[in-house]
Design an enzyme around this catalytic site. Sequence first.
Site, mmCIF file in Angstrom:
data_model
loop_
_atom_site.group_PDB
_atom_site.id
_atom_site.type_symbol
_atom_site.label_atom_id
_atom_site.label_comp_id
_atom_site.label_asym_id
_atom_site.label_seq_id
_atom_site.Cartn_x
_atom_site.Cartn_y
_atom_site.Cartn_z
ATOM 1 N NE ARG A 28 33.009 33.736 14.630
ATOM 2 C CZ ARG A 28 31.833 33.122 14.660
ATOM 3 N NH1 ARG A 28 31.403 32.554 15.764
ATOM 4 N NH2 ARG A 28 31.069 33.088 13.582
ATOM 5 C CB VAL A 414 30.289 24.364 16.105
ATOM 6 C CG1 VAL A 414 29.594 23.143 16.673
ATOM 7 C CG2 VAL A 414 31.579 24.653 16.882
ATOM 8 C CB CYS A 415 29.542 28.620 13.155
ATOM 9 S SG CYS A 415 29.853 30.222 12.384
ATOM 10 N N PRO A 416 32.894 28.906 13.816
ATOM 11 C CG PRO A 416 34.681 30.469 13.861
ATOM 12 C CD PRO A 416 33.811 29.595 14.764
#
Length: 478
Positions: A28, A414-416
């Site tokens: 990503r 949550v990430c990102p």
Amino acid sequence: MLITGLIVGGLLGFTMQRGRFCVTGFLRDIFTLHSWRGFTALLVVIAVHAVGLAALTGTGVITPEFKDFAPLAVVVGGFLFGLGIILAGGCASGTWYRSGEGLVGSWIALFMYALSSAAMKGGVLGGMNDWLKGYTVGVTTVPDALGVSAWWFVVSLAVVTALLVRYFLLKEKAAPAMATLPPRKTGLAHLLAEKPWHVFGTAAIVGTLGVIAWPLSDATGRNDGLGITTPSSNLLKGLVNGNDKGYFDWGVLLVLGILVGSFIAAKASGEFRVRVPDARQAGRSVVGGLLMGVGAAWAGGCTVGNGMVQTSLFSFQGWVALVFIALGVGVAAKLWLKPDQPVNAQDVELATGGSTAGPDAPDPTDFTGLTSAVSVLDRPLVSVGASSSAGTAAKTGLTVLGDGRWGMDTLGAVCPFPLIEAKNAIRLIDVGDELVIDFDCTQATDAIPRWAATDGHEVTQFEARGDAGWVIAVKRGH
């Protein structure tokens, strides 16, 4: 000997959790941050694997077997898997170890991943799986196709990887030091369960465990190394149908070990807490898990089986799958990792009380750096400057803390998303103002301070707030 699967899995889960080892994030970052640092860590795993497996193969310790390359299945499956891991918030191994951190969204994705892969591997969708994988070409590995020794590729990959690692290490050495959490432990406990693990060192350990895994697995009759998809499928089949067909093999104990090892690491570091996702992320976890299972079954593996093991054997399947997984990640990032309500120039001028012209003016088409990020909890996030009123701040989602400090709550994101929101907010507040971010995303303990150091902002506060909760204050530097 089956117990060795649990041991290797436990070490793998502990290592991945402590090292924040996330292949989804590595891929990503290529598209969202234009950074190849994480991908270089993946190359470290592949290179260590390649050296070890070539040595084991050359000495007759293991004898890898290959199926003919099924290009259509690998291309379609890899792409779908790439889409799925963005929605699920992690790849196959990442979903297993994040489940050990207490993320209910990962539990949901993991179940759907195991369910869909089981359906594809001999279940109700088995016919569709066989149909797409029916078209094959008579090649297996690149060295065999060229009629040369695999060591030419092994050595070349190792040299390229070493040069890339050196480049990024020198770049890190020249950059400002990244803020870290204050130590609460000493000695070995601090090193293992508190001090951040470098991603390249973590990658070397993962690769070494992968080399060790193959002969241990082979000793139990399973001629394979690290793998997540088939073991996840077999675990579900064994729970439903019993173990008459030997579902509970070395691979099943491996994935269970990842869960156990991650849980131990998370508990030891104070990073375990049951975290329930909002409705949007829960839905994404369902769809993402389904795509992961279907995609991995078609592609012949996930980011571990294909992206780490088959690539190290230089199979066409492994490298083609990795390319199309990355393309799926890139498309998914563009589709879903962007704001719901982009900020326009008038919004920024109203918020900051100034002009939007100049180098700091946000470009609403570029979500990688300064776009507005909307919280996954459906809270609009439009930053305000020091000249704005408390009423405006409340309306836009930031909390006025006084003295040029603005609070941002990303708990549950949550990430990102915590990083996306932070990057947007810091660009819209005044230089010298502080953005105080509450978050509970484990990966953000590395991502946010690393971004602050890289972009020239000062971290004035960074501390834990109970189990799996943190607060970081970032003062805008330019």
